[in-house]
Design an enzyme around this catalytic site. Sequence first.
Site, short mmCIF file in Angstrom:
data_model
loop_
_atom_site.label_atom_id
_atom_site.label_comp_id
_atom_site.label_asym_id
_atom_site.label_seq_id
_atom_site.Cartn_x
_atom_site.Cartn_y
_atom_site.Cartn_z
N LEU A 110 -19.29 98.44 -5.03
CA LEU A 110 -19.16 97.80 -3.73
C LEU A 110 -17.91 96.93 -3.76
O LEU A 110 -17.50 96.47 -4.83
CB LEU A 110 -20.38 96.91 -3.42
CG LEU A 110 -21.72 97.60 -3.16
CD1 LEU A 110 -22.80 96.54 -2.96
CD2 LEU A 110 -21.65 98.51 -1.95
N ASP A 111 -17.32 96.69 -2.60
CA ASP A 111 -16.18 95.79 -2.54
C ASP A 111 -16.59 94.38 -2.99
O ASP A 111 -17.76 94.01 -2.90
CB ASP A 111 -15.62 95.72 -1.11
CG ASP A 111 -15.02 97.04 -0.67
OD1 ASP A 111 -14.66 97.85 -1.54
OD2 ASP A 111 -14.92 97.25 0.55
N LYS A 112 -15.64 93.62 -3.43
CA LYS A 112 -15.89 92.28 -3.96
C LYS A 112 -16.68 91.40 -3.00
O LYS A 112 -17.61 90.69 -3.40
CB LYS A 112 -14.56 91.61 -4.31
CG LYS A 112 -14.71 90.20 -4.88
CD LYS A 112 -13.35 89.62 -5.24
CE LYS A 112 -13.48 88.21 -5.81
NZ LYS A 112 -12.16 87.64 -6.17
N THR A 114 -18.50 92.45 -0.38
CA THR A 114 -19.63 93.14 0.22
C THR A 114 -20.85 92.93 -0.67
O THR A 114 -20.75 93.03 -1.89
CB THR A 114 -19.34 94.64 0.39
OG1 THR A 114 -18.22 94.81 1.24
CG2 THR A 114 -20.53 95.37 0.99
#
Length: 401
Positions: A237-239, A241
């Site tokens: 997952l993005d940082k 998110t």
Amino acid sequence: MANKRNTESGRRSGSPSHKQQADKPRKGRRGAERHQSEGRGARHKIADQGDAYAQTDRRGRQEAPGAARGRTAEAGHDGRRGPAPAAAAGQGAPRQRRPQTQTGGGEGALSLAGRRKGDWYEIRLPEQYGAAPASAMLRFLPLPPKLASKLLQENGVQKSGNLLKLRLFPKERLGMEADWHDLNILFEDDFMLIVNKPVGMEVHPSAHGQKGTLANAVAAYFEMTGKACKVRPVHRLDKDTTGPVVFAKNEVASVILERSLKDKHIDRLYVAIAEGRFSQMKGTIDAPIGQDRLHSTRRRVSETGEPAVTHYEVAERLGGHTLVRLRLATGRTHQIRVHLAHIGHPIAGDGMYGGKRTYISRQALHGEKLVCYHPWTGDKIHVSAPIPGDMMQALAALRKK
């Protein structure tokens, strides 16, 4: 959004034995992914198969590769329930066909449910398999052929009467430095761990010696609880998110789960606060995504990019914002963020793609639900993660306004 791309593609369907399988004609491989044949242009169309969650639930009940018709194991945001024992009528893990004894119940049915004892996993076999050699029993298991051969070569398959023993849990190094951080565990058993990732934390180190990632925290958890297994995140997952992230706890689980991810048998459902008012209550964004040539960390819709499809459904209208739920049909880097910005509805707080930070200081995007299949038993697993506090505060402010 981003996925860890799976490079494992060597698993084939089960067969009477590994030696006999080599003598059989190989079946043709699956064709190219569906979206690669649908053209490269960007499209935004109305969905015609129900809302994002309903589509996932229907697919989950289908007899798809990777889906076993066993019991459903569910866990809430604070639950740690393991999966139910595999049903006798269950089918196997991704792209693994179970023999007839698995599809019919009764006295002769072979269940994969067993128990771990140290490095070994023990399965109690029906009486009629008492005289069968250990190697012959591998065709009943969801083991990829390469790992089955490895177990045999390393004397990792043993059989004594009706007791089959597999060395599925050899002691391993963590593979990264432990760095303690409280973990919100959504699901855990001997094969897999699902953790709710907090905001501001990367999934794994992007540079040598980096600490403070979710993988470092999982390493610390393994170390403190005496689990001698390598840290293996299955996807990312993005940082900024939040939401569930799956970790495999042994090599078998890693290979099977990564194959499931590649074959799109792991469903991730998201909720986001997007800017503007959506003209449609539900729809599909079908637009290929590529790297932005001017910014190395950004992505953009590009006709030469990789196919990317996102399904969405409006959950609540909030004046100048919309609470929307989304389901990924593909897993490109920043996919939801790029797609929503592309149709004129950037995510609130997402400065990289045009979102304003009036109500929240990071992209208001959260992985609300994850549905996958247990890598060993094939049981369907649902995990849910509550919407984090900063998004709840933003929603409260928008509702008041």
